[in-house]
Motif scaffolding. Structure first.
Motif, PDB file in Angstrom:
ATOM      1  N   ALA A  72       0.838  -1.203   0.000  1.00 15.41           N
ATOM      2  CA  ALA A  72       0.000   0.000   0.000  1.00 15.41           C
ATOM      3  C   ALA A  72       0.867   1.245   0.000  1.00 15.41           C
ATOM      4  O   ALA A  72       1.992   1.228   0.521  1.00 15.41           O
ATOM      5  CB  ALA A  72      -0.925  -0.003   1.215  1.00 15.41           C
ATOM      6  N   PHE A  73       0.324   2.321  -0.565  1.00 16.44           N
ATOM      7  CA  PHE A  73       1.089   3.539  -0.755  1.00 16.44           C
ATOM      8  C   PHE A  73       0.238   4.740  -0.376  1.00 16.44           C
ATOM      9  O   PHE A  73      -0.953   4.784  -0.714  1.00 16.44           O
ATOM     10  CB  PHE A  73       1.532   3.651  -2.219  1.00 16.44           C
ATOM     11  N   GLU A  74       0.833   5.687   0.311  1.00 10.65           N
ATOM     12  CA  GLU A  74       0.154   6.922   0.703  1.00 10.65           C
ATOM     13  C   GLU A  74       1.033   8.109   0.344  1.00 10.65           C
ATOM     14  O   GLU A  74       2.250   8.025   0.453  1.00 10.65           O
ATOM     15  CB  GLU A  74      -0.026   7.025   2.226  1.00 10.65           C
ATOM     16  N   THR A  75       0.397   9.212   0.000  1.00 13.50           N
ATOM     17  CA  THR A  75       1.068  10.504  -0.053  1.00 13.50           C
ATOM     18  C   THR A  75       0.356  11.382   0.962  1.00 13.50           C
ATOM     19  O   THR A  75      -0.871  11.477   0.958  1.00 13.50           O
ATOM     20  CB  THR A  75       0.973  11.148  -1.452  1.00 13.50           C
ATOM     21  N   ARG A  76       1.131  11.999   1.849  1.00 20.75           N
ATOM     22  CA  ARG A  76       0.579  12.872   2.889  1.00 20.75           C
ATOM     23  C   ARG A  76       1.238  14.244   2.789  1.00 20.75           C
ATOM     24  O   ARG A  76       2.377  14.362   2.336  1.00 20.75           O
ATOM     25  CB  ARG A  76       0.812  12.282   4.267  1.00 20.75           C
ATOM     26  N   VAL A  77       0.505  15.249   3.250  1.00 25.60           N
ATOM     27  CA  VAL A  77       0.985  16.630   3.208  1.00 25.60           C
ATOM     28  C   VAL A  77       0.796  17.259   4.580  1.00 25.60           C
ATOM     29  O   VAL A  77      -0.244  17.078   5.216  1.00 25.60           O
ATOM     30  CB  VAL A  77       0.210  17.455   2.149  1.00 25.60           C
ATOM     31  N   LEU A  78       1.806  18.000   5.038  1.00 26.34           N
ATOM     32  CA  LEU A  78       1.661  18.778   6.261  1.00 26.34           C
ATOM     33  C   LEU A  78       0.924  20.059   5.903  1.00 26.34           C
ATOM     34  O   LEU A  78       1.297  20.729   4.929  1.00 26.34           O
ATOM     35  CB  LEU A  78       3.026  19.125   6.857  1.00 26.34           C
ATOM     36  N   VAL A  79      -0.132  20.372   6.657  1.00 24.74           N
ATOM     37  CA  VAL A  79      -0.893  21.589   6.371  1.00 24.74           C
ATOM     38  C   VAL A  79      -1.128  22.400   7.637  1.00 24.74           C
ATOM     39  O   VAL A  79      -1.290  21.855   8.725  1.00 24.74           O
ATOM     40  CB  VAL A  79      -2.246  21.302   5.683  1.00 24.74           C
ATOM     41  N   GLY A  80      -1.114  23.706   7.443  1.00 24.26           N
ATOM     42  CA  GLY A  80      -1.435  24.645   8.515  1.00 24.26           C
ATOM     43  C   GLY A  80      -2.420  25.665   7.976  1.00 24.26           C
ATOM     44  O   GLY A  80      -2.878  25.571   6.838  1.00 24.26           O
ATOM     45  N   ARG A  81      -2.734  26.648   8.787  1.00 30.54           N
ATOM     46  CA  ARG A  81      -3.640  27.727   8.364  1.00 30.54           C
ATOM     47  C   ARG A  81      -2.903  28.673   7.422  1.00 30.54           C
ATOM     48  O   ARG A  81      -1.714  28.953   7.611  1.00 30.54           O
ATOM     49  CB  ARG A  81      -4.130  28.513   9.578  1.00 30.54           C
ATOM     50  N   HIS A  82      -3.598  29.163   6.434  1.00 32.10           N
ATOM     51  CA  HIS A  82      -3.022  30.139   5.513  1.00 32.10           C
ATOM     52  C   HIS A  82      -2.816  31.442   6.283  1.00 32.10           C
ATOM     53  O   HIS A  82      -3.734  31.911   6.964  1.00 32.10           O
ATOM     54  CB  HIS A  82      -3.964  30.358   4.324  1.00 32.10           C
TER      55      HIS A  82
END
Length: 139
Positions: A106-116
């Motif tokens: 299995a494969f995932e792509t994840r992104v770190l996100v914060g408030r603009h």
């Protein structure tokens, strides 16, 4: 490279009427495995969110190859690792073993996100901290 392994016993509720694991349940296991892997590496999700001002680490892409089915009562081992980092995203691979046999990739792509910064109602990607990259790449 940091690798995390955990054993999971397949429960009745994981299975469909044919007593085979219903595939979305695996994606829940993979999501848990990513969080558990980060915690084992010394980066619990709550700490990352708080320390770096993030909202979360959402999955933006996922897929899996199913080779061997599992049923109620089976034990599987989920082996998880971060394969690569980009500026704000990273690729995770999960390999599931049933006994010694490879059952799932299995494969995932994840992104770190914060408030603009200009509009707190919007999200914006955030750079992956160097200390996280170093820990996962060194092992």
């Amino acid at each position: 490279m940091f690798v995390h392994r955990r054993d999971v016993q397949i429960q009745w509720g994981d299975c469909d009427p044919a007593n085979i694991v219903y595939y979305p349940r695996y994606f829940e296991m993979f999501d848990d495995s990513t969080s558990i892997m980060f915690e084992a590496a010394g980066f619990p999700k709550q700490d990352i969110v708080r320390k770096y001002g993030l909202v979360g680490i959402p999955m933006v892409d996922t897929r899996a190859k199913f080779h061997i089915a599992s049923t109620h009562g089976d034990w599987i081992t989920i082996e998880s690792r971060v394969e690569s980092f980009k500026r704000s995203s990273f690729e995770v691979t999960h390999r599931v073993f049933k006994a010694e046999a490879l059952a799932i990739e299995a494969f995932e792509t994840r992104v770190l996100v914060g408030r603009h910064p200009d509009d707190p109602a919007r999200l914006k990607s955030a750079p992956v901290p160097a200390e996280i990259i170093a820990r996962f790449m060194q092992g």
